[in-house]
Design an enzyme around this catalytic site. Structure first.
Site, PDB file in Angstrom:
ATOM      1  N   HIS A  74       0.823  -1.209   0.000  1.00 29.87           N
ATOM      2  CA  HIS A  74       0.000   0.000   0.000  1.00 29.87           C
ATOM      3  C   HIS A  74       0.857   1.259   0.000  1.00 29.87           C
ATOM      4  O   HIS A  74       2.043   1.246   0.365  1.00 29.87           O
ATOM      5  CB  HIS A  74      -0.921   0.011   1.223  1.00 29.87           C
ATOM      6  CG  HIS A  74      -0.174  -0.001   2.534  1.00 29.87           C
ATOM      7  ND1 HIS A  74       0.442   1.110   3.062  1.00 29.87           N
ATOM      8  CD2 HIS A  74       0.052  -0.998   3.421  1.00 29.87           C
ATOM      9  CE1 HIS A  74       1.022   0.818   4.213  1.00 29.87           C
ATOM     10  NE2 HIS A  74       0.813  -0.478   4.443  1.00 29.87           N
ATOM     11  N   GLU A 153      -1.962  -7.241   7.362  1.00 30.32           N
ATOM     12  CA  GLU A 153      -0.579  -7.129   7.805  1.00 30.32           C
ATOM     13  C   GLU A 153      -0.307  -8.050   8.988  1.00 30.32           C
ATOM     14  O   GLU A 153      -1.213  -8.414   9.750  1.00 30.32           O
ATOM     15  CB  GLU A 153      -0.290  -5.669   8.185  1.00 30.32           C
ATOM     16  CG  GLU A 153       1.068  -5.394   8.809  1.00 30.32           C
ATOM     17  CD  GLU A 153       2.251  -5.726   7.896  1.00 30.32           C
ATOM     18  OE1 GLU A 153       2.306  -6.860   7.389  1.00 30.32           O
ATOM     19  OE2 GLU A 153       3.126  -4.856   7.738  1.00 30.32           O
TER      20      GLU A 153
END
Length: 330
Positions: A74, A153
């Site tokens: 990202h 994550e």
């Protein structure tokens, strides 16, 4: 004139006005420049390899690419800016992060990517909006998106939300580096109340961890990789092969994108590349720079001369000056 360049290495070639969002034309110009610099570096590398002495070993038969897998971290988030451990927290993209995501889309478009079968995302806003901006810049807003918590994550446990520098002062730099880069060490777990505060309706029925090592992150990622991802890629590869045979033309190579976060991508790269424990800490995944894998008919990565150690198959689609040097230690 171009506007953005993520750290850690700023190149004056990319300095611009800053502030306002870049137009698509400006991003396309930067993408074209990046690809030109990338091509120049590859020509230089090819010339060096051609001049090097060669052994007498016969070259292995060339494996033909049948699918492309593009990994994308990202764009820069608010907690990246504040130097905080993020994990399963959900901070938004910064303005810089949104521009990085758009530039990634422009890079893929300028590189000639015309077909994306599907984009897979974590449940984090920063990865989802990166995917949205990527597809918007590619003018592929219709491409299907799938979301899974398995791409979230790595969970940073009790370090979540804490400043990395203050953690180094409290626990020692060596310990924090082991938590960040080693394969098997997990940070201290997050207390139950704080862990529950990170969860909402997205996570109903999800066995959310309280902390994870990279190996634990890889373990919960594999059912997605071997299941949903592999099945979608196999289906697309088979369909492209049938169409090519029926129409008498070259086989089209379908592309898939994964938009996620640094450590879950490190875990995925470790498995794709078959890296050893001592090589794994050297994997570095910069913000919003496409990491490209060509896969063969068995969906196995094809080694590439574009890859930089410790990688052997994956390569970054970017001006080499925009890539950070790989870490030498954990």
């Amino acid at each position: 004139e171009v506007r953005i360049l993520p750290p850690p290495r700023r190149n004056p070639r990319y300095d611009g006005v800053g502030g306002a969002a870049a137009s698509s034309a400006e991003l396309a110009a930067q993408a074209s420049l990046e690809l030109a610099m990338f091509a120049k570096s590859q020509r230089q590398q090819a010339a060096q390899q051609a001049a090097a002495p060669r052994g007498r070993e016969e070259a292995a038969p060339r494996r033909q690419p049948r699918a492309s897998l593009i990994l994308l971290r990202h764009g820069y988030s608010a907690w990246n800016e504040e130097n905080r451990f993020t994990g399963w927290a959900d901070p938004p993209l910064t303005s810089r992060g949104r521009e990085e995501a758009r530039l990634a889309g422009s890079l893929l478009r300028e590189a000639g990517v015309r077909r994306v079968e599907r984009v897979f995302c974590s449940l984090h806003e920063r990865a989802i909006k990166t995917a949205w901006l990527l597809l918007d810049e590619m003018e592929m807003q219709w491409v299907p998106l799938s979301y899974t918590w398995r791409l979230n994550e790595r969970h940073y446990g009790a370090l979540t939300g804490r400043n990395k520098r203050s953690c180094s002062e409290e626990f020692g730099l060596a310990q924090v580096q082991r938590w960040r880069r080693s394969v098997s060490e997990a940070p201290p777990p997050l207390e139950a109340e704080a862990a529950a505060a990170l969860l909402d309706g997205r996570y109903e029925g999800v066995p959310a961890p309280a902390s994870e090592s990279l190996l634990q992150c890889a373990d919960r990622l594999r059912p997605f990789v071997r299941g949903e991802l592999a099945e979608a890629m196999r289906r697309a590869v088979d369909e492209c092969g049938v169409v090519a045979a029926e129409e008498g033309r070259a086989v089209e190579v379908p592309s898939f994108v994964i938009s996620s976060s640094e450590n879950v991508l490190r875990a995925l790269v470790r498995d794709l590349e078959g890296l050893a424990d001592e090589e794994t800490p050297l994997i570095d995944v910069p913000h919003a720079i496409p990491l490209v894998y060509s896969l063969d008919a068995d969906l196995q990565p094809i080694p590439s001369g574009l890859a930089k150690a410790p990688l052997r198959a994956g390569w970054y689609m970017a001006d080499p000056d925009r890539l950070p040097p790989p870490p030498k230690t954990i």
